[in-house]
Design a protein around this motif. Sequence first.
Motif, PDB file in Angstrom:
ATOM      1  N   LEU A   6       0.818  -1.213   0.000  1.00  0.00           N
ATOM      2  CA  LEU A   6       0.000   0.000   0.000  1.00  0.00           C
ATOM      3  C   LEU A   6       0.859   1.274   0.000  1.00  0.00           C
ATOM      4  CD1 LEU A   6      -2.790  -1.117   2.483  1.00  0.00           C
ATOM      5  CD2 LEU A   6      -2.995  -0.826   0.019  1.00  0.00           C
ATOM      6  N   GLY A   7       1.979   1.220  -0.697  1.00  0.00           N
ATOM      7  CA  GLY A   7       2.839   2.388  -0.822  1.00  0.00           C
ATOM      8  C   GLY A   7       3.848   2.572   0.287  1.00  0.00           C
ATOM      9  N   TYR A   8       3.895   1.665   1.237  1.00  0.00           N
ATOM     10  CA  TYR A   8       4.837   1.769   2.360  1.00  0.00           C
ATOM     11  C   TYR A   8       5.774   0.567   2.371  1.00  0.00           C
ATOM     12  CZ  TYR A   8       1.862   5.443   4.217  1.00  0.00           C
ATOM     13  OH  TYR A   8       1.148   6.604   4.379  1.00  0.00           O
ATOM     14  N   GLY A   9       6.972   0.791   2.886  1.00  0.00           N
ATOM     15  CA  GLY A   9       7.925  -0.287   3.051  1.00  0.00           C
ATOM     16  C   GLY A   9       7.511  -1.187   4.211  1.00  0.00           C
ATOM     17  N   TYR A  10       8.277  -2.229   4.410  1.00  0.00           N
ATOM     18  CA  TYR A  10       7.979  -3.147   5.503  1.00  0.00           C
ATOM     19  C   TYR A  10       9.263  -3.698   6.097  1.00  0.00           C
ATOM     20  CZ  TYR A  10       9.003  -7.011   2.333  1.00  0.00           C
ATOM     21  OH  TYR A  10       9.628  -7.861   1.463  1.00  0.00           O
ATOM     22  N   VAL A  11       9.130  -4.190   7.319  1.00  0.00           N
ATOM     23  CA  VAL A  11      10.218  -4.861   8.012  1.00  0.00           C
ATOM     24  C   VAL A  11       9.755  -6.287   8.261  1.00  0.00           C
ATOM     25  CG1 VAL A  11      11.584  -4.963  10.131  1.00  0.00           C
ATOM     26  CG2 VAL A  11      10.982  -2.748   9.134  1.00  0.00           C
ATOM     27  N   LEU A  12      10.510  -7.241   7.779  1.00  0.00           N
ATOM     28  CA  LEU A  12      10.192  -8.640   8.010  1.00  0.00           C
ATOM     29  C   LEU A  12      10.830  -9.049   9.335  1.00  0.00           C
ATOM     30  CD1 LEU A  12       8.732 -10.935   6.564  1.00  0.00           C
ATOM     31  CD2 LEU A  12      10.923 -11.636   5.641  1.00  0.00           C
ATOM     32  N   ASN A  13      10.003  -9.436  10.300  1.00  0.00           N
ATOM     33  CA  ASN A  13      10.474  -9.757  11.646  1.00  0.00           C
ATOM     34  C   ASN A  13       9.861 -11.090  12.060  1.00  0.00           C
ATOM     35  OD1 ASN A  13      11.072  -9.957  14.344  1.00  0.00           O
ATOM     36  ND2 ASN A  13      10.291  -7.939  14.900  1.00  0.00           N
ATOM     37  N   ASN A  14      10.638 -12.151  11.966  1.00  0.00           N
ATOM     38  CA  ASN A  14      10.118 -13.474  12.290  1.00  0.00           C
ATOM     39  C   ASN A  14       9.990 -13.717  13.790  1.00  0.00           C
ATOM     40  OD1 ASN A  14       9.548 -14.332   9.712  1.00  0.00           O
ATOM     41  ND2 ASN A  14      11.552 -15.244   9.403  1.00  0.00           N
ATOM     42  N   ASP A  15      10.254 -12.708  14.611  1.00  0.00           N
ATOM     43  CA  ASP A  15       9.973 -12.793  16.032  1.00  0.00           C
ATOM     44  C   ASP A  15       8.578 -12.276  16.353  1.00  0.00           C
ATOM     45  OD1 ASP A  15      12.418 -13.923  16.829  1.00  0.00           O
ATOM     46  OD2 ASP A  15      13.386 -11.960  16.780  1.00  0.00           O
ATOM     47  N   MET A  16       7.898 -11.720  15.362  1.00  0.00           N
ATOM     48  CA  MET A  16       6.507 -11.266  15.547  1.00  0.00           C
ATOM     49  C   MET A  16       5.600 -12.490  15.558  1.00  0.00           C
ATOM     50  SD  MET A  16       5.855  -7.579  14.751  1.00  0.00           S
ATOM     51  CE  MET A  16       4.222  -7.792  14.252  1.00  0.00           C
ATOM     52  N   PRO A  17       4.414 -12.363  16.164  1.00  0.00           N
ATOM     53  CA  PRO A  17       3.472 -13.488  16.134  1.00  0.00           C
ATOM     54  C   PRO A  17       3.016 -13.781  14.705  1.00  0.00           C
ATOM     55  CG  PRO A  17       2.808 -11.849  17.758  1.00  0.00           C
ATOM     56  CD  PRO A  17       3.929 -11.259  16.975  1.00  0.00           C
ATOM     57  N   THR A  18       2.740 -15.043  14.439  1.00  0.00           N
ATOM     58  CA  THR A  18       2.177 -15.414  13.147  1.00  0.00           C
ATOM     59  C   THR A  18       0.689 -15.097  13.152  1.00  0.00           C
ATOM     60  OG1 THR A  18       1.725 -17.652  13.911  1.00  0.00           O
ATOM     61  CG2 THR A  18       3.849 -17.271  12.828  1.00  0.00           C
TER      62      THR A  18
END
Length: 162
Positions: A83-95
């Motif tokens: 949606l026009g924004y970057g992201y941070v992939l963090n595999n410590d976040m909940p699934t």
Amino acid sequence: PDGIVTSATVGVTGTGSFASTGGVSYDNLVDLMEGLDPAYQGGAGMKFMFHQTARKALRKLKDTQGRPIWEPSVQAGIPNQLLGYGYVLNNDMPTLATSSKSILFGNIEQAYVIRLVTGLDVLRLDERYADYLQKGFLAFQRADGTMQDSNAVRVFQTTSTA
């Protein structure tokens, strides 16, 4: 330290189909983005943060016109966007699971502060592992982290009945 996900205010609770999209819908993401205080919307540093399994579900989402909301990059060095924004992939976040806080949106740098209380102390342990011709190392550092500005981020939470 307080985690940013546990300290973040829930901006929207999921209403999407859990079977097909993990409980998140296009409307949920729009509501999550609009749930931020207007003072923080549109500034530099705005990003999504989520687990890899959430990314898989988000790549399948389409807007109300049937277009994918995931925008793959066509230029080298320019990351994919949501949606026009970057992201941070963090595999410590909940699934994506029932009642989980799985997608964060906002200015993470403005919202969360990490405090390093002391420098890093490193000890070299020569004698302890000498029998095996090895060296051991022990490191210690005091650190803390907490939510600094809860208005700068919001989190998406799936429903308990998704």
